[in-house]
Design an enzyme around this catalytic site. Structure first.
Site, PDB file in Angstrom:
ATOM      1  N   LYS A  58       0.838  -1.210   0.000  1.00 36.22           N
ATOM      2  CA  LYS A  58       0.000   0.000   0.000  1.00 36.22           C
ATOM      3  C   LYS A  58       0.870   1.257   0.000  1.00 36.22           C
ATOM      4  CE  LYS A  58      -2.417  -2.702  -0.525  1.00 36.22           C
ATOM      5  NZ  LYS A  58      -2.472  -4.167  -0.461  1.00 36.22           N
ATOM      6  N   ALA A 189      -3.107 -12.689 -12.985  1.00 33.53           N
ATOM      7  CA  ALA A 189      -3.818 -11.400 -12.861  1.00 33.53           C
ATOM      8  C   ALA A 189      -4.722 -11.457 -11.637  1.00 33.53           C
ATOM      9  CB  ALA A 189      -4.632 -11.119 -14.125  1.00 33.53           C
ATOM     10  N   VAL A 191      -4.787 -10.657  -7.170  1.00 33.02           N
ATOM     11  CA  VAL A 191      -4.690  -9.437  -6.369  1.00 33.02           C
ATOM     12  C   VAL A 191      -3.267  -8.866  -6.381  1.00 33.02           C
ATOM     13  CG1 VAL A 191      -5.405  -8.415  -4.217  1.00 33.02           C
ATOM     14  CG2 VAL A 191      -6.412 -10.566  -4.906  1.00 33.02           C
ATOM     15  N   VAL A 277       0.896 -16.403  -8.483  1.00 28.12           N
ATOM     16  CA  VAL A 277      -0.156 -17.347  -8.886  1.00 28.12           C
ATOM     17  C   VAL A 277      -0.872 -17.922  -7.669  1.00 28.12           C
ATOM     18  CG1 VAL A 277       0.908 -17.938 -11.095  1.00 28.12           C
ATOM     19  CG2 VAL A 277       1.552 -19.235  -9.045  1.00 28.12           C
ATOM     20  N   ALA A 327      -5.696 -10.380   5.820  1.00 27.56           N
ATOM     21  CA  ALA A 327      -5.185 -10.028   7.145  1.00 27.56           C
ATOM     22  C   ALA A 327      -6.310  -9.881   8.165  1.00 27.56           C
ATOM     23  CB  ALA A 327      -4.394  -8.726   7.044  1.00 27.56           C
ATOM     24  N   HIS A 451     -24.107  14.667   1.840  1.00 24.35           N
ATOM     25  CA  HIS A 451     -23.941  15.163   0.469  1.00 24.35           C
ATOM     26  C   HIS A 451     -22.962  16.325   0.472  1.00 24.35           C
ATOM     27  CE1 HIS A 451     -24.855  16.337  -3.614  1.00 24.35           C
ATOM     28  NE2 HIS A 451     -24.977  17.587  -3.192  1.00 24.35           N
TER      29      HIS A 451
HETATM   30  P1  FAD Z   1       1.449 -14.355   7.996  1.00 28.47           P
HETATM   31  O1  FAD Z   1       1.249 -12.890   7.883  1.00 28.47           O
HETATM   32  O2  FAD Z   1       2.010 -15.069   6.824  1.00 28.47           O
HETATM   33  O3  FAD Z   1       2.362 -14.562   9.276  1.00 28.47           O
HETATM   34  C1  FAD Z   1       2.808 -15.806   9.678  1.00 28.47           C
HETATM   35  C2  FAD Z   1       4.054 -15.615  10.511  1.00 28.47           C
HETATM   36  O4  FAD Z   1       4.377 -16.846  11.113  1.00 28.47           O
HETATM   37  C3  FAD Z   1       5.276 -15.188   9.723  1.00 28.47           C
HETATM   38  O5  FAD Z   1       5.973 -14.174  10.415  1.00 28.47           O
HETATM   39  C4  FAD Z   1       6.127 -16.451   9.654  1.00 28.47           C
HETATM   40  O6  FAD Z   1       7.508 -16.184   9.585  1.00 28.47           O
HETATM   41  C5  FAD Z   1       5.767 -17.078  10.985  1.00 28.47           C
HETATM   42  N1  FAD Z   1       5.960 -18.521  11.056  1.00 28.47           N
HETATM   43  C6  FAD Z   1       5.515 -19.469  10.197  1.00 28.47           C
HETATM   44  N2  FAD Z   1       5.820 -20.689  10.651  1.00 28.47           N
HETATM   45  C7  FAD Z   1       6.475 -20.507  11.820  1.00 28.47           C
HETATM   46  C8  FAD Z   1       7.043 -21.379  12.767  1.00 28.47           C
HETATM   47  N3  FAD Z   1       6.987 -22.706  12.616  1.00 28.47           N
HETATM   48  N4  FAD Z   1       7.644 -20.842  13.844  1.00 28.47           N
HETATM   49  C9  FAD Z   1       7.702 -19.502  14.035  1.00 28.47           C
HETATM   50  N5  FAD Z   1       7.177 -18.633  13.171  1.00 28.47           N
HETATM   51  C10 FAD Z   1       6.575 -19.135  12.081  1.00 28.47           C
HETATM   52  N6  FAD Z   1      -4.359  -8.913   3.029  1.00 28.47           N
HETATM   53  C11 FAD Z   1      -5.235  -7.939   3.300  1.00 28.47           C
HETATM   54  O7  FAD Z   1      -6.187  -8.162   4.052  1.00 28.47           O
HETATM   55  N7  FAD Z   1      -5.104  -6.684   2.752  1.00 28.47           N
HETATM   56  C12 FAD Z   1      -4.086  -6.389   1.917  1.00 28.47           C
HETATM   57  O8  FAD Z   1      -3.991  -5.256   1.445  1.00 28.47           O
HETATM   58  C13 FAD Z   1      -3.142  -7.395   1.610  1.00 28.47           C
HETATM   59  N8  FAD Z   1      -2.124  -7.142   0.797  1.00 28.47           N
HETATM   60  C14 FAD Z   1      -1.186  -8.114   0.552  1.00 28.47           C
HETATM   61  C15 FAD Z   1      -0.145  -7.824  -0.320  1.00 28.47           C
HETATM   62  C16 FAD Z   1       0.804  -8.795  -0.593  1.00 28.47           C
HETATM   63  C17 FAD Z   1       1.949  -8.459  -1.528  1.00 28.47           C
HETATM   64  C18 FAD Z   1       0.703 -10.073   0.020  1.00 28.47           C
HETATM   65  C19 FAD Z   1       1.743 -11.125  -0.232  1.00 28.47           C
HETATM   66  C20 FAD Z   1      -0.341 -10.374   0.871  1.00 28.47           C
HETATM   67  C21 FAD Z   1      -1.309  -9.395   1.134  1.00 28.47           C
HETATM   68  N9  FAD Z   1      -2.396  -9.653   1.957  1.00 28.47           N
HETATM   69  C22 FAD Z   1      -3.316  -8.670   2.213  1.00 28.47           C
HETATM   70  C23 FAD Z   1      -2.592 -10.959   2.592  1.00 28.47           C
HETATM   71  C24 FAD Z   1      -2.088 -10.915   4.035  1.00 28.47           C
HETATM   72  O9  FAD Z   1      -0.731 -10.531   4.048  1.00 28.47           O
HETATM   73  C25 FAD Z   1      -2.261 -12.261   4.695  1.00 28.47           C
HETATM   74  O10 FAD Z   1      -3.617 -12.674   4.594  1.00 28.47           O
HETATM   75  C26 FAD Z   1      -1.894 -12.190   6.152  1.00 28.47           C
HETATM   76  O11 FAD Z   1      -0.562 -11.764   6.334  1.00 28.47           O
HETATM   77  C27 FAD Z   1      -2.076 -13.551   6.835  1.00 28.47           C
HETATM   78  O12 FAD Z   1      -1.798 -13.421   8.178  1.00 28.47           O
HETATM   79  P2  FAD Z   1      -1.253 -14.663   9.051  1.00 28.47           P
HETATM   80  O13 FAD Z   1      -0.969 -14.095  10.387  1.00 28.47           O
HETATM   81  O14 FAD Z   1      -2.184 -15.789   8.907  1.00 28.47           O
HETATM   82  O15 FAD Z   1       0.099 -15.113   8.347  1.00 28.47           O
HETATM   83  P1  NAD Z   2      -4.622 -14.818  -6.409  1.00 29.36           P
HETATM   84  O1  NAD Z   2      -5.249 -16.103  -6.086  1.00 29.36           O
HETATM   85  O2  NAD Z   2      -5.303 -13.564  -6.059  1.00 29.36           O
HETATM   86  O3  NAD Z   2      -4.354 -14.733  -7.981  1.00 29.36           O
HETATM   87  C1  NAD Z   2      -3.590 -15.681  -8.652  1.00 29.36           C
HETATM   88  C2  NAD Z   2      -3.944 -15.624 -10.126  1.00 29.36           C
HETATM   89  O4  NAD Z   2      -3.005 -16.395 -10.832  1.00 29.36           O
HETATM   90  C3  NAD Z   2      -5.318 -16.211 -10.424  1.00 29.36           C
HETATM   91  O5  NAD Z   2      -6.032 -15.325 -11.245  1.00 29.36           O
HETATM   92  C4  NAD Z   2      -4.988 -17.523 -11.129  1.00 29.36           C
HETATM   93  O6  NAD Z   2      -5.957 -17.896 -12.086  1.00 29.36           O
HETATM   94  C5  NAD Z   2      -3.683 -17.176 -11.790  1.00 29.36           C
HETATM   95  N1  NAD Z   2      -2.829 -18.330 -12.072  1.00 29.36           N
HETATM   96  C6  NAD Z   2      -2.639 -19.451 -11.315  1.00 29.36           C
HETATM   97  N2  NAD Z   2      -1.733 -20.250 -11.908  1.00 29.36           N
HETATM   98  C7  NAD Z   2      -1.325 -19.620 -13.036  1.00 29.36           C
HETATM   99  C8  NAD Z   2      -0.394 -19.935 -14.048  1.00 29.36           C
HETATM  100  N3  NAD Z   2       0.314 -21.069 -14.014  1.00 29.36           N
HETATM  101  N4  NAD Z   2      -0.226 -19.054 -15.064  1.00 29.36           N
HETATM  102  C9  NAD Z   2      -0.939 -17.898 -15.096  1.00 29.36           C
HETATM  103  N5  NAD Z   2      -1.842 -17.559 -14.167  1.00 29.36           N
HETATM  104  C10 NAD Z   2      -2.028 -18.404 -13.142  1.00 29.36           C
HETATM  105  O7  NAD Z   2      -3.158 -14.897  -5.797  1.00 29.36           O
HETATM  106  P2  NAD Z   2      -2.054 -13.777  -5.556  1.00 29.36           P
HETATM  107  O8  NAD Z   2      -2.264 -12.601  -6.432  1.00 29.36           O
HETATM  108  O9  NAD Z   2      -0.760 -14.512  -5.595  1.00 29.36           O
HETATM  109  O10 NAD Z   2      -2.342 -13.347  -4.076  1.00 29.36           O
HETATM  110  C11 NAD Z   2      -2.398 -14.325  -3.048  1.00 29.36           C
HETATM  111  C12 NAD Z   2      -3.376 -13.937  -2.011  1.00 29.36           C
HETATM  112  O11 NAD Z   2      -2.841 -12.903  -1.198  1.00 29.36           O
HETATM  113  C13 NAD Z   2      -4.672 -13.342  -2.540  1.00 29.36           C
HETATM  114  O12 NAD Z   2      -5.567 -14.330  -2.971  1.00 29.36           O
HETATM  115  C14 NAD Z   2      -5.171 -12.650  -1.327  1.00 29.36           C
HETATM  116  O13 NAD Z   2      -5.770 -13.594  -0.476  1.00 29.36           O
HETATM  117  C15 NAD Z   2      -3.903 -12.122  -0.709  1.00 29.36           C
HETATM  118  N6  NAD Z   2      -3.713 -10.697  -1.088  1.00 29.36           N
HETATM  119  C16 NAD Z   2      -4.661  -9.799  -0.733  1.00 29.36           C
HETATM  120  C17 NAD Z   2      -4.522  -8.473  -1.086  1.00 29.36           C
HETATM  121  C18 NAD Z   2      -5.596  -7.502  -0.712  1.00 29.36           C
HETATM  122  O14 NAD Z   2      -6.400  -7.837   0.153  1.00 29.36           O
HETATM  123  N7  NAD Z   2      -5.642  -6.315  -1.296  1.00 29.36           N
HETATM  124  C19 NAD Z   2      -3.423  -8.057  -1.826  1.00 29.36           C
HETATM  125  C20 NAD Z   2      -2.481  -9.001  -2.192  1.00 29.36           C
HETATM  126  C21 NAD Z   2      -2.634 -10.325  -1.817  1.00 29.36           C
END
Ligand code: FAD
Ligand code: NAD
Length: 474
Positions: A58, A189, A191, A277, A327, A451
């Site tokens: 973000k 394509a 998120v 993916v 999250a 509004h």
């Molecule tokens: P995680 O955040 O993955 O945290 C797990 C933690 O556990 C990590 O620190 C890991 O190192 C630790 N861990 C794992 N196994 C062990 C172990 N055995 N011992 C000790 N530590 C361990 N979600 C949203 O809602 N809004 C968004 O805008 C958004 N944007 C995103 C953008 C990107 C680029 C990505 C990749 C994800 C995004 N997400 C977003 C998804 C969001 O990040 C995840 O849904 C969220 O972080 C999941 O939370 P969690 O606590 O389950 O796991």
């Molecule tokens: P995603 O599931 O959102 O999208 C993956 C895309 O890749 C899908 O459209 C799928 O059809 C395509 N795909 C799968 N295999 C493929 C292949 N071999 N070749 C081409 N396309 C393929 O997954 P992501 O973008 O990796 O994000 C993972 C998750 O992280 C999201 O589903 C979401 O839960 C979380 N996330 C959330 C936010 C947010 O809340 N704004 C932002 C980023 C990530």
């Protein structure tokens, strides 16, 4: 004797750290074990979300939007800026500072709430013991009445496009490019592909997105996805649907891609490749063989509707279990589990978890899509309202997209709300509240909305369900 806690949480992402804080608030002696190492080589709390997910993405989306607006939106307001440039060091540095502020903030919250942090890899043993292996290999064992597994998720790797995190990168790599790639390839394509693809496109990359499925953003409502697809085209994202990557070869300083679509095989060369993916639940090394905790066919920890694993005192939350990988979903599960452990009435409703995609325009939804209602044979009414007829949106020069509301044909209960347009990341909250209270479109239609605000689009969409929108033909 190992140190004994009431609750041990494994993982300090938004699911785990929130669970730990809530448990401590409820008077439970709580520990939180996490293994994440930040860019500075030190322990960084906050998991994927704070370190390499929600927050840094973000930050970059906002910075890149400011830059893009200078050339593309300000001239309409009569403002022109010559010679705008991006200093990528400052751009990425600002993101890193924000990440540090928030990950450090969790350490302070742990202190304030008396949560004991442990740095290292946690492994659940029998009888709710947790073995922690530090970075130096040193081991210690602690135990608890309750253990909450919150180990999160990691990116899925394609066997023919393995991450080297120099040319073929995951989300973490795409948040830290040291130069704006001239040509960026994105696989998926979804998120991440759309959000991070937008960041680099706005900074000038030529972005090609290959999506395997023939439909764009099939998790969203089809009408909303259609509008968004058109808008992303205007931004210049080159999204190819039904395009399956078959080969990615690093050749010198480039990556040569081969993909197949309905017209056959094609080749495209890029400077960097982001593979996005999807993500998989991360449970590597988390469970000793004899714990009794089960994984499903997708590797997720099996839980019931109360996030209990079926093993006495062992719970699991967040990306590591079923449900959307978001999250806020993980955090609410964390709160609910801590409350259930403390004998209170925890609450989590997966049916109203909002989704937001922070592109331009933003996309947001909660509840069922029109296709889901059709497939499930649920009778429904539709109300829509375009931002083009919203004064505030026009004044902002952001009059793009619409709000679409789906309500039950007989009871009028709101079943889903889908939006694409300005500020919809915030507008969806009102709809989630209405849905959580089992509200009807009539309820929202009869509530006064200020509004001129963007929220009038929600109000008018609610009126439109009953064909009585004021500012459009019904
Ligand atoms: P995680 O955040 O993955 O945290 C797990 C933690 O556990 C990590 O620190 C890991 O190192 C630790 N861990 C794992 N196994 C062990 C172990 N055995 N011992 C000790 N530590 C361990 N979600 C949203 O809602 N809004 C968004 O805008 C958004 N944007 C995103 C953008 C990107 C680029 C990505 C990749 C994800 C995004 N997400 C977003 C998804 C969001 O990040 C995840 O849904 C969220 O972080 C999941 O939370 P969690 O606590 O389950 O796991
Ligand atoms: P995603 O599931 O959102 O999208 C993956 C895309 O890749 C899908 O459209 C799928 O059809 C395509 N795909 C799968 N295999 C493929 C292949 N071999 N070749 C081409 N396309 C393929 O997954 P992501 O973008 O990796 O994000 C993972 C998750 O992280 C999201 O589903 C979401 O839960 C979380 N996330 C959330 C936010 C947010 O809340 N704004 C932002 C980023 C990530």
């Amino acid at each position: 004797m190992s140190e004994k806690f009431d609750v041990i949480v494994i993982g300090a992402g938004p699911a785990g750290y929130v669970a730990a804080i809530r448990a401590a608030q409820l008077g439970l002696k709580t520990a939180c074990v996490d293994a994440f190492v930040g860019k500075d080589g030190k322990q960084a709390l906050g998991g994927t979300c704070l370190n390499v997910g929600c927050i840094p993405s973000k930050a970059l989306l906002d910075s890149s939007k400011q830059f893009y607006n200078i050339a593309h939106n300000l001239p309409v307001h009569g403002i022109t800026v010559e010679g705008a440039k991006v200093d990528l060091g400052t751009f990425i540095g600002r993101k890193d500072k924000i990440v540090k502020q928030f990950t450090g903030g969790i350490g302070q919250l742990f202190k304030a709430n008396k949560v004991t942090p442990f740095f290292g890899k946690g492994k659940l043993l029998k009888n709710n013991e947790v073995e922690i292996t530090g970075n130096d290999g040193a081991k210690q064992t602690i135990s608890a009445t309750n253990v909450i597994l919150a180990s999160g998720s990691v990116p899925i790797e394609l066997p023919f496009a393995k991450f080297d995190n120099k040319f073929i990168v995951d989300n973490a790599g795409a948040l830290d490019f040291t130069d704006v790639p001239k040509r960026l390839g994105v696989i998926g394509a979804g998120v991440i592909g759309l959000e991070l693809g937008s960041v680099w496109k706005r900074l000038g990359s030529d972005v090609t997105v290959l999506e395997a499925l023939p439909d764009f953003l099939s998790v969203a409502d089809a009408d909303i996805a259609k509008i968004a697809f058109k808008e992303f085209g205007k931004l210049g994202l080159n999204i190819k649907l039904g395009a399956k990557l078959t080969k990615a070869e690093i050749k010198g300083n480039e990556v040569a891609l081969t993909y197949e679509d309905k017209d056959g095989a094609h080749e495209v060369t890029v400077d960097k490749l982001l593979v996005a993916v999807g993500r998989r639940a991360y449970t590597d090394g988390l469970l000793a063989a004899d714990t009794g905790v089960k994984l499903d066919e997708r590797g997720r920890i099996v839980v019931d509707e109360h996030n209990h694993t079926g093993v006495n005192g062992v719970w699991a939350i967040g990306d590591a279990v079923r449900g959307p990988m978001l999250a806020h979903k993980g955090s609410e599960e964390g709160v609910a589990v801590a409350e259930w452990i403390a004998g209170k009435a925890g609450h989590i409703n997966l049916d109203t978890v909002p989704w937001v995609i922070y592109t331009e325009p933003e996309i947001a939804w909660a509840g069922k899509t029109e296709k889901q209602l059709k497939d499930e044979g649920i009778p429904y009414k539709v109300g829509t309202f375009p931002f083009a007829a919203i004064g505030r949106a026009v004044a902002m020069n952001e009059a793009i997209g619409q709000v679409k509301m789906l309500a039950h044909a007989e009871t009028d209960r709101i079943l889903g709300v889908h939006m694409v347009g300005p500020g919809v990341s915030e507008l969806i909250a009102e709809c989630v509240v209405a849905m959580e209270f089992k509200g009807s479109s009539e309820d929202l239609a009869r509530i006064v909305h200020a509004h001129p605000t963007l929220s009038e689009a929600v109000h008018e969409a609610a009126l439109s369900v009953d064909k009585r929108a004021i500012h459009k033909g019904n």
